[in-house]
Design an enzyme around this catalytic site. Structure first.
Site, PDB file in Angstrom:
ATOM      1  CE  LYS A  13      -2.436   0.510   3.630  1.00 28.89           C
ATOM      2  NZ  LYS A  13      -1.737   1.531   4.679  1.00 28.89           N
ATOM      3  NE  ARG A  88      -5.521   1.167  13.968  1.00 22.12           N
ATOM      4  CZ  ARG A  88      -4.661  -0.014  13.389  1.00 22.12           C
ATOM      5  NH1 ARG A  88      -4.213  -0.040  12.255  1.00 22.12           N
ATOM      6  NH2 ARG A  88      -4.685  -0.954  14.363  1.00 22.12           N
ATOM      7  NE  ARG A 160      11.043  -4.642  10.651  1.00 30.27           N
ATOM      8  CZ  ARG A 160      10.397  -3.745  10.149  1.00 30.27           C
ATOM      9  NH1 ARG A 160      10.903  -2.289   9.937  1.00 30.27           N
ATOM     10  NH2 ARG A 160       9.273  -4.133   9.478  1.00 30.27           N
ATOM     11  NE  ARG A 171       2.271  -5.811  11.961  1.00 31.90           N
ATOM     12  CZ  ARG A 171       3.191  -5.638  10.868  1.00 31.90           C
ATOM     13  NH1 ARG A 171       4.161  -6.486  10.998  1.00 31.90           N
ATOM     14  NH2 ARG A 171       3.160  -4.751   9.966  1.00 31.90           N
TER      15      ARG A 171
END
Length: 214
Positions: A13, A88, A160, A171
């Site tokens: 995105k 959001r 990470r 997530r």
């Protein structure tokens, strides 16, 4: 031209947003950039947002909305903008809609870049970054010449924490719930376009740009 980009983490995105914003000559406004700029300007909302983020907490809707609407008031947004990461959720979407209605403006296109979750897990968990120079790699799509060693500075590559599988799956779960509600919100308004994000980058870009040539 006023545009919103939707999609789960890993769909590309951010990359597409930059390309489309440049093509349309409008500012690309990402949530991260909004917060950083507001804090740099030492605005009251920016300092408040930084306080929440430094504690690892989500920035409340009213703070995010305030910062976003302040940005949309800037002169460079008068001829259009591209929003990446805002709204959001439905609360933020409603606040944006009320603001636009009050200013006789509207969203022209909402692009939802869709990629299956299996592909997203592979994309996100396969990412690696160099400890030395920060160069990004991917174990499948952009592997180093020597396993786990940076091509440029020969320092080790690491995964990470937020790219580890358990974190990635969580997530995606949280973001999927929020994104699906926004998809429904903009479908009802007849301005949602679903884009197949599993294609290569250039194909995705071409599919989005086709909506501006008709």
């Amino acid at each position: 031209m006023n545009i919103i980009m939707l999609g789960l983490p890993g769909v590309g995105k951010g990359t597409q947003s930059k390309i489309i914003a440049e093509h349309q000559s409008i500012p690309h406004i990402s949530t991260g950039d909004l917060f950083r700029a507001a804090y740099k300007e030492k605005s009251e909302l920016g300092i408040l947002a930084k306080d929440y983020m430094s504690k690892g907490e989500l920035v409340p809707d009213e703070v995010t909305i305030g910062i976003a609407l302040q940005r949309l008031n800037q002169p460079d947004c008068h001829d259009g903008f591209l929003l990446d990461g805002f709204p959001r959720n439905e609360i933020q979407a409603n606040a944006l809609e009320e603001y636009l209605d009050a200013h006789a403006m509207k969203i022209n296109h909402v692009f939802f870049i869709h990629v299956s979750e299996d592909i997203l897990v592979e994309r996100l968990t396969g990412r690696r970054v160099c400890l030395g120079c920060g160069s990004p790699y991917h174990i499948v799509h952009n592997p180093p010449k020597v396993n786990d060693i940076c091509d440029s500075c020969k320092e080790p590559l690491v995964q990470r924490e937020d790219d580890k599988e358990e974190t990635v799956i969580e997530r995606l779960r949280v973001n999927k719930e929020l994104t699906n509600k926004l998809v429904e919100f903009y479908q009802k308004r007849g301005i949602l376009q679903t884009i197949d994000g599993s294609q290569n980058l250039n194909r995705v870009t071409t599919d989005i740009l086709s909506f501006f040539s008709t």
